[in-house]
Design a protein around this motif. Structure first.
Motif, mmCIF file in Angstrom:
data_model
loop_
_atom_site.group_PDB
_atom_site.id
_atom_site.type_symbol
_atom_site.label_atom_id
_atom_site.label_comp_id
_atom_site.label_asym_id
_atom_site.label_seq_id
_atom_site.Cartn_x
_atom_site.Cartn_y
_atom_site.Cartn_z
ATOM 1 N N TRP A 72 37.261 92.892 26.619
ATOM 2 C CA TRP A 72 36.941 92.101 25.433
ATOM 3 C C TRP A 72 36.882 92.961 24.182
ATOM 4 O O TRP A 72 37.259 92.504 23.088
ATOM 5 C CB TRP A 72 35.619 91.365 25.647
ATOM 6 N N TYR A 73 36.404 94.184 24.344
ATOM 7 C CA TYR A 73 36.298 95.091 23.197
ATOM 8 C C TYR A 73 37.673 95.373 22.593
ATOM 9 O O TYR A 73 37.897 95.197 21.393
ATOM 10 C CB TYR A 73 35.627 96.392 23.661
ATOM 11 N N THR A 74 38.622 95.776 23.448
ATOM 12 C CA THR A 74 39.954 96.084 22.935
ATOM 13 C C THR A 74 40.697 94.810 22.515
ATOM 14 O O THR A 74 41.515 94.832 21.597
ATOM 15 C CB THR A 74 40.759 96.873 23.990
ATOM 16 N N SER A 75 40.369 93.663 23.167
ATOM 17 C CA SER A 75 41.015 92.400 22.793
ATOM 18 C C SER A 75 40.522 91.882 21.449
ATOM 19 O O SER A 75 41.179 91.040 20.825
ATOM 20 C CB SER A 75 40.763 91.334 23.869
ATOM 21 N N THR A 76 39.379 92.356 21.003
ATOM 22 C CA THR A 76 38.882 92.002 19.673
ATOM 23 C C THR A 76 39.721 92.636 18.574
ATOM 24 O O THR A 76 39.834 92.089 17.475
ATOM 25 C CB THR A 76 37.413 92.473 19.522
ATOM 26 N N ILE A 77 40.354 93.768 18.875
ATOM 27 C CA ILE A 77 41.057 94.552 17.860
ATOM 28 C C ILE A 77 42.575 94.533 18.031
ATOM 29 O O ILE A 77 43.317 94.245 17.078
ATOM 30 C CB ILE A 77 40.579 96.022 17.897
ATOM 31 N N VAL A 78 43.061 94.827 19.231
ATOM 32 C CA VAL A 78 44.488 95.140 19.420
ATOM 33 C C VAL A 78 45.424 93.957 19.178
ATOM 34 O O VAL A 78 46.473 94.134 18.551
ATOM 35 C CB VAL A 78 44.720 95.756 20.812
ATOM 36 N N PRO A 79 45.140 92.722 19.647
ATOM 37 C CA PRO A 79 46.084 91.628 19.367
ATOM 38 C C PRO A 79 46.358 91.433 17.877
ATOM 39 O O PRO A 79 47.505 91.205 17.476
ATOM 40 C CB PRO A 79 45.387 90.405 19.983
ATOM 41 N N LEU A 80 45.332 91.515 17.051
ATOM 42 C CA LEU A 80 45.529 91.387 15.603
ATOM 43 C C LEU A 80 46.319 92.575 15.061
ATOM 44 O O LEU A 80 47.141 92.427 14.152
ATOM 45 C CB LEU A 80 44.179 91.284 14.903
ATOM 46 N N ILE A 273 43.041 106.703 12.145
ATOM 47 C CA ILE A 273 43.314 107.564 13.307
ATOM 48 C C ILE A 273 42.085 107.661 14.200
ATOM 49 O O ILE A 273 42.173 107.523 15.436
ATOM 50 C CB ILE A 273 43.757 108.966 12.844
ATOM 51 N N ILE A 274 40.915 107.875 13.591
ATOM 52 C CA ILE A 274 39.674 107.958 14.364
ATOM 53 C C ILE A 274 39.391 106.631 15.061
ATOM 54 O O ILE A 274 38.983 106.592 16.231
ATOM 55 C CB ILE A 274 38.493 108.361 13.456
ATOM 56 N N SER A 275 39.637 105.525 14.343
ATOM 57 C CA SER A 275 39.373 104.205 14.915
ATOM 58 C C SER A 275 40.243 103.926 16.132
ATOM 59 O O SER A 275 39.807 103.229 17.063
ATOM 60 C CB SER A 275 39.598 103.118 13.860
ATOM 61 N N VAL A 276 41.465 104.446 16.134
ATOM 62 C CA VAL A 276 42.352 104.256 17.277
ATOM 63 C C VAL A 276 41.725 104.842 18.539
ATOM 64 O O VAL A 276 41.869 104.291 19.637
ATOM 65 C CB VAL A 276 43.738 104.886 17.005
ATOM 66 N N PHE A 277 40.992 105.949 18.393
ATOM 67 C CA PHE A 277 40.398 106.596 19.558
ATOM 68 C C PHE A 277 39.377 105.693 20.244
ATOM 69 O O PHE A 277 39.374 105.559 21.466
ATOM 70 C CB PHE A 277 39.749 107.930 19.163
ATOM 71 N N TYR A 278 38.482 105.056 19.462
ATOM 72 C CA TYR A 278 37.446 104.270 20.132
ATOM 73 C C TYR A 278 37.827 102.814 20.351
ATOM 74 O O TYR A 278 37.106 102.102 21.063
ATOM 75 C CB TYR A 278 36.095 104.387 19.413
#
Length: 312
Positions: A72-80, A273-278
């Motif tokens: 759910w965490y990554t699905s909050t960010i990556v689809p958009l 770049i930092i945000s991509v890590f977490y």
């Protein structure tokens, strides 16, 4: 004279990686593949842990919740983010932006607490093996998991509420790939001093306290490992926790560098770049580090696959 509402912005435009236009297709492929692996890997962990009776220890219960969280965490960010890469600038309504912000903070805080609980679990297993079953009973495990989720739910409300109360009069372009705290505050045309200070204090409370508890657990773990007489025993025990420490370092390191900095602001490109890590890297690494290097888990995967395929 009656004051007018100057919050005229009804939607934001996420600029994403527009400075890398020639790399948009490659970035889309990389993030899509990473997202697929992340979701697939974490779903496999949940499925295997749920079905295999041998994986009933507290460690695997924590791992199942972490995997569920990561999906759910990554699905909050990556689809958009993927939609942004396809359209070269994705618009998002104000309510949708606040919703994404809330779930990002909620899931991020919950992960901090879960990682701290998992470190505490490893500390008890290695440093107090004789008392482990009593101290980490199923009831205690359930309580620790519930505390992590409930604290995460509560953590998300305050920053989202304070950001939503700010005035946004334009421009409406967020130089990021999701609705994050710092880019939104930078767009506000009202005073952000109180909001910035509250978010800073909250970041310290969540990130630094959970990181300190996690670090303290690993200090005791390493101290205990160093007292093991045989080199092979030390290596075997440390391999159990060393990989966990890698994920913890990446996650907390990137989070703290972003949010525990009240008076300094990194450039937007460094922030991305930092945000991509977490948001992308850590959820992708968790299935690999916490499970695929684990012998018991790999055996459980084989048994589940045999059962699924009907090969007895």
């Amino acid at each position: 004279m009656e004051l007018q509402n100057i919050s005229t912005v009804t939607e934001f435009q996420l600029l994403g990686f527009q400075n890398l236009l020639e790399w948009q297709s490659l970035l889309f492929a990389i993030f899509l593949f990473s997202y697929f692996l992340t979701v697939t890997g974490n779903v496999v962990i949940i499925e295997v842990v749920s079905q295999d009776q041998q994986l009933r220890s507290p460690m695997y219960m924590f791992l199942k919740h972490l995997s569920f969280l990561e999906i759910w965490y990554t699905s909050t960010i990556v689809p958009l983010l993927l939609a942004n890469l396809l359209s070269w600038g994705q618009s998002i309504s104000f309510p949708a932006c606040m919703t994404q912000l809330y779930f990002f903070v909620f899931f991020g805080a919950t992960e901090c607490f879960l990682l701290a609980m998992m470190a505490y679990d490893r500390y008890l297993a290695i440093c107090s093996p004789l008392h482990y079953t009593f101290l980490m009973s199923p009831e205690m495990c359930t309580k620790l998991v519930a505390i992590s989720w409930l604290t995460g739910v509560g953590t998300g409300f305050l920053p989202t509420l304070m950001i939503s109360k700010l005035d946004f009069c334009g421009p409406n372009q967020i130089n990021h790939f999701f609705c994050d705290l710092l880019p939104l505050m930078q767009l506000s045309c009202s005073s952000i001093c109180i909001t910035e200070m509250v978010i800073f204090i909250l970041s310290i409370a969540v990130l630094c306290i959970s990181f300190f508890l996690t670090l303290l657990s690993y200090i005791f773990i390493v101290s205990s490992i160093l007292r093991i007489p045989s080199a092979s025993g030390r290596m075997k025990t440390f391999s159990t926790c060393g990989s966990h420490l890698v994920v913890v370092t990446i996650y907390y390191g990137s989070m703290i560098s972003m949010y525990v900095q009240p008076n300094t602001h990194l450039s937007p490109e460094i922030n991305k770049i930092i945000s991509v890590f977490y948001t992308v890297v850590t959820p992708l690494l968790n299935p690999v580090i916490y499970s695929l290097k684990n012998k018991d888990f790999k055996e459980a995967v084989k048994k589940v696959m045999i059962r699924k395929c009907g090969m007895y």
